[in-house]
Design a protein around this motif. Structure first.
Motif, mmCIF file in Angstrom:
data_model
loop_
_atom_site.group_PDB
_atom_site.id
_atom_site.type_symbol
_atom_site.label_atom_id
_atom_site.label_comp_id
_atom_site.label_asym_id
_atom_site.label_seq_id
_atom_site.Cartn_x
_atom_site.Cartn_y
_atom_site.Cartn_z
ATOM 1 N N ILE A 231 0.535 -15.092 -7.834
ATOM 2 C CA ILE A 231 -0.222 -13.880 -7.516
ATOM 3 C C ILE A 231 0.031 -13.471 -6.063
ATOM 4 O O ILE A 231 0.101 -12.283 -5.736
ATOM 5 N N ALA A 232 0.175 -14.453 -5.186
ATOM 6 C CA ALA A 232 0.435 -14.153 -3.772
ATOM 7 C C ALA A 232 1.721 -13.361 -3.600
ATOM 8 O O ALA A 232 1.778 -12.402 -2.824
ATOM 9 N N LEU A 233 2.765 -13.748 -4.330
ATOM 10 C CA LEU A 233 4.043 -13.047 -4.219
ATOM 11 C C LEU A 233 3.962 -11.651 -4.828
ATOM 12 O O LEU A 233 4.600 -10.715 -4.334
ATOM 13 N N ILE A 234 3.195 -11.513 -5.903
ATOM 14 C CA ILE A 234 3.035 -10.198 -6.530
ATOM 15 C C ILE A 234 2.351 -9.243 -5.558
ATOM 16 O O ILE A 234 2.801 -8.115 -5.338
ATOM 17 N N ILE A 235 1.262 -9.698 -4.959
ATOM 18 C CA ILE A 235 0.527 -8.850 -4.013
ATOM 19 C C ILE A 235 1.385 -8.523 -2.797
ATOM 20 O O ILE A 235 1.454 -7.368 -2.356
ATOM 21 N N GLY A 236 2.058 -9.526 -2.250
ATOM 22 C CA GLY A 236 2.904 -9.290 -1.080
ATOM 23 C C GLY A 236 4.034 -8.322 -1.371
ATOM 24 O O GLY A 236 4.334 -7.438 -0.568
ATOM 25 N N SER A 237 4.671 -8.463 -2.536
ATOM 26 C CA SER A 237 5.785 -7.585 -2.897
ATOM 27 C C SER A 237 5.327 -6.145 -3.050
ATOM 28 O O SER A 237 5.996 -5.210 -2.588
ATOM 29 N N ILE A 238 4.186 -5.943 -3.701
ATOM 30 C CA ILE A 238 3.678 -4.586 -3.898
ATOM 31 C C ILE A 238 3.318 -3.945 -2.566
ATOM 32 O O ILE A 238 3.654 -2.780 -2.303
ATOM 33 N N ILE A 239 2.655 -4.701 -1.692
ATOM 34 C CA ILE A 239 2.299 -4.163 -0.370
ATOM 35 C C ILE A 239 3.549 -3.803 0.419
ATOM 36 O O ILE A 239 3.627 -2.740 1.050
ATOM 37 N N GLY A 240 4.545 -4.684 0.393
ATOM 38 C CA GLY A 240 5.784 -4.402 1.115
ATOM 39 C C GLY A 240 6.498 -3.177 0.597
ATOM 40 O O GLY A 240 7.016 -2.362 1.368
ATOM 41 N N GLU A 241 6.510 -3.014 -0.729
ATOM 42 C CA GLU A 241 7.174 -1.853 -1.325
ATOM 43 C C GLU A 241 6.451 -0.565 -0.966
ATOM 44 O O GLU A 241 7.066 0.473 -0.718
ATOM 45 N N ILE A 242 5.112 -0.609 -0.926
ATOM 46 C CA ILE A 242 4.333 0.578 -0.572
ATOM 47 C C ILE A 242 4.574 0.960 0.882
ATOM 48 O O ILE A 242 4.698 2.148 1.228
ATOM 49 N N LEU A 243 4.658 -0.036 1.760
ATOM 50 C CA LEU A 243 4.845 0.238 3.181
ATOM 51 C C LEU A 243 6.261 0.684 3.527
ATOM 52 O O LEU A 243 6.458 1.539 4.382
ATOM 53 N N ALA A 244 7.241 0.123 2.847
ATOM 54 C CA ALA A 244 8.630 0.323 3.252
ATOM 55 C C ALA A 244 9.095 1.766 3.124
ATOM 56 O O ALA A 244 9.569 2.372 4.094
ATOM 57 N N GLY A 245 8.979 2.344 1.933
ATOM 58 C CA GLY A 245 9.503 3.684 1.708
ATOM 59 C C GLY A 245 8.838 4.765 2.534
ATOM 60 O O GLY A 245 9.510 5.472 3.307
ATOM 61 N N PRO A 246 7.524 4.941 2.423
ATOM 62 C CA PRO A 246 6.858 5.995 3.190
ATOM 63 C C PRO A 246 7.036 5.856 4.694
ATOM 64 O O PRO A 246 7.255 6.841 5.395
ATOM 65 N N LEU A 247 6.936 4.617 5.208
ATOM 66 C CA LEU A 247 7.075 4.414 6.646
ATOM 67 C C LEU A 247 8.487 4.748 7.111
ATOM 68 O O LEU A 247 8.687 5.382 8.152
ATOM 69 N N SER A 248 9.475 4.334 6.335
ATOM 70 C CA SER A 248 10.867 4.611 6.685
ATOM 71 C C SER A 248 11.158 6.115 6.679
ATOM 72 O O SER A 248 11.798 6.641 7.596
#
Length: 495
Positions: free
Chosen positions: A332-349
């Motif tokens: 579950i930790a990896l699922i949550i971390g991956s989703i957060i990273g994906e949400i942050l990466a595109g819009p911020l970039s």
């Protein structure tokens, strides 16, 4: 594996279409064509410009388009789900096949390597002969192989089924953005590509999360049978789907038997097959910036994704004496971390690049995007340190959440790095976006494949804290360091 095909988000090179929309193209429309587009879409300002044929995928109803995209997302999800989903069964399979747990982990690492190389084979064929026939056949083949996997009695037999499953299921990772590009206009592709790319990312930790419950309550055999059920459902759905490859500068009628036409086994494209198409992506190795990004992304992917997914049974399972169901909850930790990273990466970039372009008076400098990647490298390093230090401090049988917090931070950082570096690499050679992506996928997956061969020995000899320090040093030098070199060179060139 979590971002094995993120590159496809921006790859449109292989799409069969008219030239991009321009004023001359609009004025050249016939009256009938203009009226059809206004009736169907309410505008002629579309990129790409559809034909007046209702069979043109761009003219399909939205529900039909979404069905096709969600279907490719489902199969993309299953590719990483099945590879990583074997991890809760490593220990019982090791006992059944008479091998060690690290040796059993090669079932997953072998699939990682195959899924890195096989898209080089599938993409040229699918661009010429259509995607649907390959997707239909691959799901049926995987269903049969997964049923066979449930009855394997030796390590060699099981390895053969895993390699073949990876070879066939990789058609999905090769076709994701191609299907989106066939069906969506340019202003829709970001959102629609997000469906399958997120499915690909989440599939890695979701596989062992769900199969842990299956292993605990039904046994290893039913993990394979569950995979087979997924494949057969996909096979049935692809029979209901339609081919999305469509050439708008010629009539799409073909001479073929009814059965061949139904299954799709006939040429769809005007492209000519050539063996050189299989090797063309490797030419990207001569591009300095692309190669630097490929190395950085590959090292980060290996030490912030593969090591956390593949080694979870050997690290958490053995240290905290977890059963299969308890082990599955760790993902579950990896699922949550991956989703957060994906949400942050595109819009911020995207926001950062828009800001830099505005600040430079409308000039785009591709290395400006790299500033965002350093956030990802920092998160990976911090996450790995937390993961390693707290694992060393942990007492056998005394479970603590602290290492999982580090794993989640590292997973978020990995997704930021992957998204930003893939976008940067494609910006460096946008005319060959598909080649850039295939080259990156190949190197990243092969490097990840090598990891499980030495991870157990590294942890045994160095322990977790020093091992995390070593991995952080590699990420800092070959990840952030390599991108820093490209960044400085790029800034000097654009002064």
């Amino acid at each position: 594996m979590s971002s094995a095909s993120d590159f496809e988000k921006q790859s449109q090179e292989h799409v069969e279409s008219m030239d991009p929309l321009d004023p001359l193209a609009v004025t050249a429309l016939t009256t009938e064509h203009h009226e059809y587009l206004m009736t169907r879409h309410g505008s002629v300002q579309l990129d790409p410009l559809p034909s007046s044929d209702p069979q043109d995928p761009l003219n399909w109803p939205n529900w039909k388009k979404n069905f096709e995209i969600l279907l490719i997302a489902f199969q993309t999800f299953s590719s990483t789900f099945m590879a990583a989903g074997l991890t809760p069964g490593f220990e019982p399979m090791a006992e059944a096949y008479g091998v060690t747990v690290p040796t059993a982990s090669y079932f997953t690492s072998a699939q990682i390597a195959v899924m890195g190389g096989m898209p080089l084979f599938w993409v040229p064929l699918m661009n010429i002969y259509g995607r649907r026939p390959f997707l239909i056949f691959s799901t049926l083949a995987c269903a049969a192989l997964n049923i066979g996997g449930g009855f394997c009695t030796t390590y060699g037999q099981q390895m053969a089924t895993r390699v073949l499953v990876a070879a066939f299921i990789s058609t999905a990772s090769a076709a994701g953005a191609s299907v989106v590009a066939d069906l969506a206009f340019s202003h829709e592709r970001g959102k629609k590509n997000g469906w399958w790319s997120l499915a690909l990312v989440v599939g890695t930790p979701a596989g062992p999360f769900f199969t842990g419950f299956i292993q605990q309550h039904a046994g290893t055999k039913w993990i394979y049978f569950t995979f087979a059920i997924m494949n057969f459902i996909q096979f049935a759905l692809w029979l209901l789907a339609e081919e999305t490859v469509y050439v708008r500068n010629r009539r799409n009628s073909v001479s073929a038997s009814p059965i061949a036409k139904f299954l799709g086994f006939h040429k769809k494209s005007d492209k000519t097959f050539a063996f050189g198409l299989f090797f063309r992506p490797l030419k990207q190795a001569l591009n300095f910036n692309v190669s630097m990004a490929v190395v950085a992304a590959s090292v980060t992917f290996c030490y912030a994704n593969i090591v956390l997914v593949v080694e979870m049974p050997q690290v958490f399972g053995l240290l905290f004496h977890l059963n299969a169901q308890q082990l599955s909850l760790q993902y579950i930790a990896l699922i949550i971390g991956s989703i957060i990273g994906e949400i942050l990466a595109g819009p911020l970039s995207d926001w950062w690049m828009a800001r830099c372009i505005k600040k430079r008076g409308g000039k785009k400098v591709v290395v400006d995007r790299l500033w965002v990647s350093y956030n990802g490298f920092v998160l990976v390093i911090v996450g790995l340190i937390v993961w390693g230090i707290f694992l060393d401090k942990a007492k056998p049988g005394d479970w603590k959440i602290s290492p999982l917090i580090g794993a989640a931070i590292a997973a978020a950082g990995n997704n930021i790095v992957a998204t930003v570096l893939i976008a940067f690499a494609i910006d460096c050679d946008p005319g060959y976006a598909s080649d850039v992506g295939l080259y990156m996928n190949l190197v990243r997956q092969v490097f990840g494949f090598l990891g499980p061969f030495y991870f157990p020995y590294m942890f045994e000899n160095l322990k977790f804290g020093p091992s995390a320090g070593l991995m952080c040093a590699l990420v800092a030098v070959f990840g952030a360091g390599f991108m820093g070199i490209s960044h400085l060179i790029g800034l000097r060139r654009n002064k």
